[in-house]
Write a protein that holds these residues in place. Structure first.
Motif, PDB file in Angstrom:
ATOM      1  N   THR A  88      68.306 -20.143  28.981  1.00 58.63           N
ATOM      2  CA  THR A  88      67.601 -19.562  27.837  1.00 58.63           C
ATOM      3  C   THR A  88      66.092 -19.583  28.053  1.00 58.63           C
ATOM      4  O   THR A  88      65.405 -18.596  27.767  1.00 58.63           O
ATOM      5  N   VAL A  89      65.569 -20.703  28.555  1.00 57.49           N
ATOM      6  CA  VAL A  89      64.125 -20.798  28.813  1.00 57.49           C
ATOM      7  C   VAL A  89      63.712 -19.769  29.869  1.00 57.49           C
ATOM      8  O   VAL A  89      62.663 -19.115  29.733  1.00 57.49           O
ATOM      9  N   LEU A  90      64.526 -19.590  30.894  1.00 56.25           N
ATOM     10  CA  LEU A  90      64.235 -18.565  31.900  1.00 56.25           C
ATOM     11  C   LEU A  90      64.235 -17.179  31.263  1.00 56.25           C
ATOM     12  O   LEU A  90      63.348 -16.356  31.531  1.00 56.25           O
ATOM     13  N   ALA A  91      65.202 -16.908  30.393  1.00 51.56           N
ATOM     14  CA  ALA A  91      65.271 -15.610  29.713  1.00 51.56           C
ATOM     15  C   ALA A  91      64.029 -15.386  28.843  1.00 51.56           C
ATOM     16  O   ALA A  91      63.464 -14.281  28.833  1.00 51.56           O
ATOM     17  N   ILE A  92      63.599 -16.413  28.121  1.00 52.42           N
ATOM     18  CA  ILE A  92      62.387 -16.296  27.288  1.00 52.42           C
ATOM     19  C   ILE A  92      61.187 -15.974  28.167  1.00 52.42           C
ATOM     20  O   ILE A  92      60.388 -15.080  27.856  1.00 52.42           O
ATOM     21  N   GLY A 104      69.922 -25.848  21.684  1.00 52.78           N
ATOM     22  CA  GLY A 104      70.353 -24.607  22.335  1.00 52.78           C
ATOM     23  C   GLY A 104      70.455 -23.455  21.365  1.00 52.78           C
ATOM     24  O   GLY A 104      70.036 -22.333  21.659  1.00 52.78           O
ATOM     25  N   GLN A 105      70.981 -23.727  20.179  1.00 50.42           N
ATOM     26  CA  GLN A 105      71.085 -22.685  19.155  1.00 50.42           C
ATOM     27  C   GLN A 105      69.693 -22.226  18.729  1.00 50.42           C
ATOM     28  O   GLN A 105      69.436 -21.032  18.586  1.00 50.42           O
ATOM     29  N   TRP A 106      68.783 -23.188  18.542  1.00 52.83           N
ATOM     30  CA  TRP A 106      67.413 -22.856  18.143  1.00 52.83           C
ATOM     31  C   TRP A 106      66.720 -22.050  19.233  1.00 52.83           C
ATOM     32  O   TRP A 106      66.063 -21.052  18.953  1.00 52.83           O
ATOM     33  N   LEU A 107      66.878 -22.488  20.516  1.00 44.89           N
ATOM     34  CA  LEU A 107      66.265 -21.754  21.638  1.00 44.89           C
ATOM     35  C   LEU A 107      66.801 -20.335  21.714  1.00 44.89           C
ATOM     36  O   LEU A 107      66.043 -19.391  21.976  1.00 44.89           O
ATOM     37  N   ASP A 108      68.098 -20.179  21.528  1.00 45.86           N
ATOM     38  CA  ASP A 108      68.702 -18.841  21.608  1.00 45.86           C
ATOM     39  C   ASP A 108      68.147 -17.942  20.509  1.00 45.86           C
ATOM     40  O   ASP A 108      67.819 -16.780  20.754  1.00 45.86           O
ATOM     41  N   ASN A 109      68.031 -18.469  19.295  1.00 43.23           N
ATOM     42  CA  ASN A 109      67.454 -17.683  18.197  1.00 43.23           C
ATOM     43  C   ASN A 109      65.998 -17.369  18.480  1.00 43.23           C
ATOM     44  O   ASN A 109      65.532 -16.254  18.220  1.00 43.23           O
ATOM     45  N   LEU A 110      65.254 -18.348  18.997  1.00 39.74           N
ATOM     46  CA  LEU A 110      63.847 -18.128  19.345  1.00 39.74           C
ATOM     47  C   LEU A 110      63.730 -17.031  20.390  1.00 39.74           C
ATOM     48  O   LEU A 110      62.882 -16.148  20.287  1.00 39.74           O
ATOM     49  N   SER A 111      64.608 -17.082  21.387  1.00 35.20           N
ATOM     50  CA  SER A 111      64.597 -16.078  22.446  1.00 35.20           C
ATOM     51  C   SER A 111      64.803 -14.679  21.865  1.00 35.20           C
ATOM     52  O   SER A 111      64.064 -13.745  22.185  1.00 35.20           O
ATOM     53  N   ASP A 112      65.811 -14.548  21.017  1.00 36.86           N
ATOM     54  CA  ASP A 112      66.093 -13.239  20.412  1.00 36.86           C
ATOM     55  C   ASP A 112      64.913 -12.747  19.591  1.00 36.86           C
ATOM     56  O   ASP A 112      64.531 -11.572  19.681  1.00 36.86           O
ATOM     57  N   ASP A 113      64.340 -13.633  18.785  1.00 31.93           N
ATOM     58  CA  ASP A 113      63.239 -13.229  17.911  1.00 31.93           C
ATOM     59  C   ASP A 113      61.947 -12.971  18.677  1.00 31.93           C
ATOM     60  O   ASP A 113      61.246 -11.999  18.410  1.00 31.93           O
ATOM     61  N   LEU A 114      61.641 -13.844  19.618  1.00 29.96           N
ATOM     62  CA  LEU A 114      60.378 -13.744  20.338  1.00 29.96           C
ATOM     63  C   LEU A 114      60.334 -12.534  21.265  1.00 29.96           C
ATOM     64  O   LEU A 114      59.375 -11.773  21.272  1.00 29.96           O
ATOM     65  N   VAL A 115      61.399 -12.334  22.009  1.00 31.92           N
ATOM     66  CA  VAL A 115      61.412 -11.245  22.984  1.00 31.92           C
ATOM     67  C   VAL A 115      61.602  -9.922  22.262  1.00 31.92           C
ATOM     68  O   VAL A 115      60.950  -8.948  22.557  1.00 31.92           O
TER      69      VAL A 115
END
Length: 186
Positions: free
Chosen positions: A122-126, A175-186
């Motif tokens: 997830t961090v790599l995806a962000i 992990g759930q928070w990171l995934d949501n952050l990834s979706d929202d941020l990107v």
């Protein structure tokens, strides 16, 4: 011990029956080391010991309906598991394109040590998503084209992190928070 999707067959079955509501597991067989803490207690008894009263019998050598008898069967079981790890909702790009890459990448990553976690993916995806945004803001044709490629890789990795978490039973609030952050941020 057969490893399927990064976990031994026994660990996978223990986690599956725990998810189904079992409170403990009695294994008729030799004691084996398990890398991660299990969600329910596991007791090892001598092979051939009678099952406890009212116990449900499960086989640890059958994963995804495939009996683990050789390497070909292990690979078949692993692929069936991974194919079942897709998102509950898939848009057209995921359904037609991304899964062909994400599930193969998930399969490669699940064979590696548990050191590569879904949160790492997830961090790599962000990171790739942010780089894509910065590139797109430059405005040149090459930068926008590269940004598009990076966004597609971001989209694939967004599937990989969830597939890996479901496959390895590595769910977490972070992990759930990171995934949501990834979706929202990107």
């Amino acid at each position: 011990a057969w490893r399927v999707g990064g976990l031994t067959a026994l660990e996978r079955r223990v986690r599956e029956v725990a998810k189904q509501g079992a409170e403990r597991v009695v294994v008729a067989g030799s004691r084996v080391e398990i890398a991660r803490a299990l969600p329910i207690p596991v007791e090892f008894v001598a092979p051939g010991s009678p099952a406890p009263e009212g116990a449900r019998r499960e086989r640890a050598d059958v994963i995804a309906g495939v009996e683990l008898v050789d390497e070909a069967a292990r690979k078949q079981a692993e692929w069936k598991l991974i194919r079942g790890m897709n998102k509950s909702f898939e848009g057209p790009v995921d359904a037609l394109i991304n899964w062909r890459f994400s599930m193969r990448l998930t399969r490669v990553l699940c064979r590696r040590s548990l050191a590569v976690t879904p949160n790492h993916v997830t961090v790599l995806a962000i990171t790739l998503g942010i780089v894509a945004g910065l590139l797109a803001s430059r405005g040149s044709y090459a930068a926008v084209a590269l940004a598009g490629v990076l966004l597609e890789i971001n989209s694939i990795l967004d599937s990989v992190d969830g597939e890996l978490a479901r496959l390895r039973f590595q769910f977490s609030k972070l992990g759930q928070w990171l995934d949501n952050l990834s979706d929202d941020l990107v």
